[in-house]
Scaffold this motif. Structure first.
Motif, PDB file in Angstrom:
ATOM      1  N   ALA A 158       0.825  -1.205   0.000  1.00 15.00           N
ATOM      2  CA  ALA A 158       0.000   0.000   0.000  1.00 15.00           C
ATOM      3  C   ALA A 158       0.862   1.259   0.000  1.00 15.00           C
ATOM      4  O   ALA A 158       0.505   2.265  -0.617  1.00 15.00           O
ATOM      5  N   SER A 159       1.984   1.207   0.664  1.00 21.04           N
ATOM      6  CA  SER A 159       2.849   2.386   0.695  1.00 21.04           C
ATOM      7  C   SER A 159       3.603   2.552  -0.617  1.00 21.04           C
ATOM      8  O   SER A 159       4.054   3.646  -0.935  1.00 21.04           O
ATOM      9  N   ALA A 160       3.734   1.480  -1.383  1.00 24.59           N
ATOM     10  CA  ALA A 160       4.485   1.544  -2.633  1.00 24.59           C
ATOM     11  C   ALA A 160       3.628   1.988  -3.818  1.00 24.59           C
ATOM     12  O   ALA A 160       4.151   2.490  -4.799  1.00 24.59           O
ATOM     13  N   CYS A 161       2.334   1.825  -3.736  1.00 23.07           N
ATOM     14  CA  CYS A 161       1.491   2.154  -4.886  1.00 23.07           C
ATOM     15  C   CYS A 161       1.121   3.631  -4.871  1.00 23.07           C
ATOM     16  O   CYS A 161       0.990   4.252  -3.820  1.00 23.07           O
ATOM     17  N   ASN A 162       0.940   4.208  -6.047  1.00 24.63           N
ATOM     18  CA  ASN A 162       0.657   5.638  -6.156  1.00 24.63           C
ATOM     19  C   ASN A 162      -0.769   5.923  -6.601  1.00 24.63           C
ATOM     20  O   ASN A 162      -1.203   7.066  -6.545  1.00 24.63           O
ATOM     21  N   THR A 163      -1.491   4.916  -7.050  1.00 30.66           N
ATOM     22  CA  THR A 163      -2.842   5.146  -7.556  1.00 30.66           C
ATOM     23  C   THR A 163      -3.795   4.120  -6.968  1.00 30.66           C
ATOM     24  O   THR A 163      -3.391   3.126  -6.382  1.00 30.66           O
ATOM     25  N   VAL A 164      -5.073   4.372  -7.144  1.00 30.39           N
ATOM     26  CA  VAL A 164      -6.093   3.431  -6.682  1.00 30.39           C
ATOM     27  C   VAL A 164      -5.974   2.119  -7.446  1.00 30.39           C
ATOM     28  O   VAL A 164      -6.112   1.042  -6.870  1.00 30.39           O
ATOM     29  N   LYS A 165      -5.665   2.204  -8.724  1.00 32.13           N
ATOM     30  CA  LYS A 165      -5.478   0.992  -9.530  1.00 32.13           C
ATOM     31  C   LYS A 165      -4.321   0.166  -8.979  1.00 32.13           C
ATOM     32  O   LYS A 165      -4.414  -1.055  -8.863  1.00 32.13           O
ATOM     33  N   GLY A 166      -3.237   0.819  -8.625  1.00 29.83           N
ATOM     34  CA  GLY A 166      -2.084   0.128  -8.057  1.00 29.83           C
ATOM     35  C   GLY A 166      -2.431  -0.531  -6.735  1.00 29.83           C
ATOM     36  O   GLY A 166      -1.982  -1.637  -6.444  1.00 29.83           O
ATOM     37  N   ALA A 167      -3.252   0.147  -5.923  1.00 27.63           N
ATOM     38  CA  ALA A 167      -3.667  -0.430  -4.645  1.00 27.63           C
ATOM     39  C   ALA A 167      -4.490  -1.695  -4.873  1.00 27.63           C
ATOM     40  O   ALA A 167      -4.317  -2.690  -4.172  1.00 27.63           O
ATOM     41  N   GLY A 168      -5.368  -1.663  -5.856  1.00 27.43           N
ATOM     42  CA  GLY A 168      -6.165  -2.845  -6.174  1.00 27.43           C
ATOM     43  C   GLY A 168      -5.300  -4.011  -6.611  1.00 27.43           C
ATOM     44  O   GLY A 168      -5.527  -5.152  -6.213  1.00 27.43           O
ATOM     45  N   GLN A 169      -4.297  -3.735  -7.402  1.00 25.24           N
ATOM     46  CA  GLN A 169      -3.384  -4.788  -7.847  1.00 25.24           C
ATOM     47  C   GLN A 169      -2.586  -5.342  -6.681  1.00 25.24           C
ATOM     48  O   GLN A 169      -2.348  -6.545  -6.600  1.00 25.24           O
TER      49      GLN A 169
END
Length: 42
Positions: free
Chosen positions: A18-29
């Motif tokens: 979660a800390s590494a992702c920058n977008t909502v799409k990244g969080a979902g992945q």
């Protein structure tokens, strides 16, 4: 005991992901990959 370790590792991976992702799409992945890793572990 094994369940606690698995849960701790899963939460750590989720936190790092979660800390590494920058977008909502990244969080979902990230969440999806943690779920898949849990399935493989079980």
């Amino acid at each position: 005991m094994l369940r606690k370790i698995t849960l701790a590792l899963g939460l750590a991976a989720l936190t790092l992901g979660a800390s590494a992702c920058n977008t909502v799409k990244g969080a979902g992945q990230d969440i999806e990959s943690v779920g898949e890793a849990g399935d493989r572990a079980i």
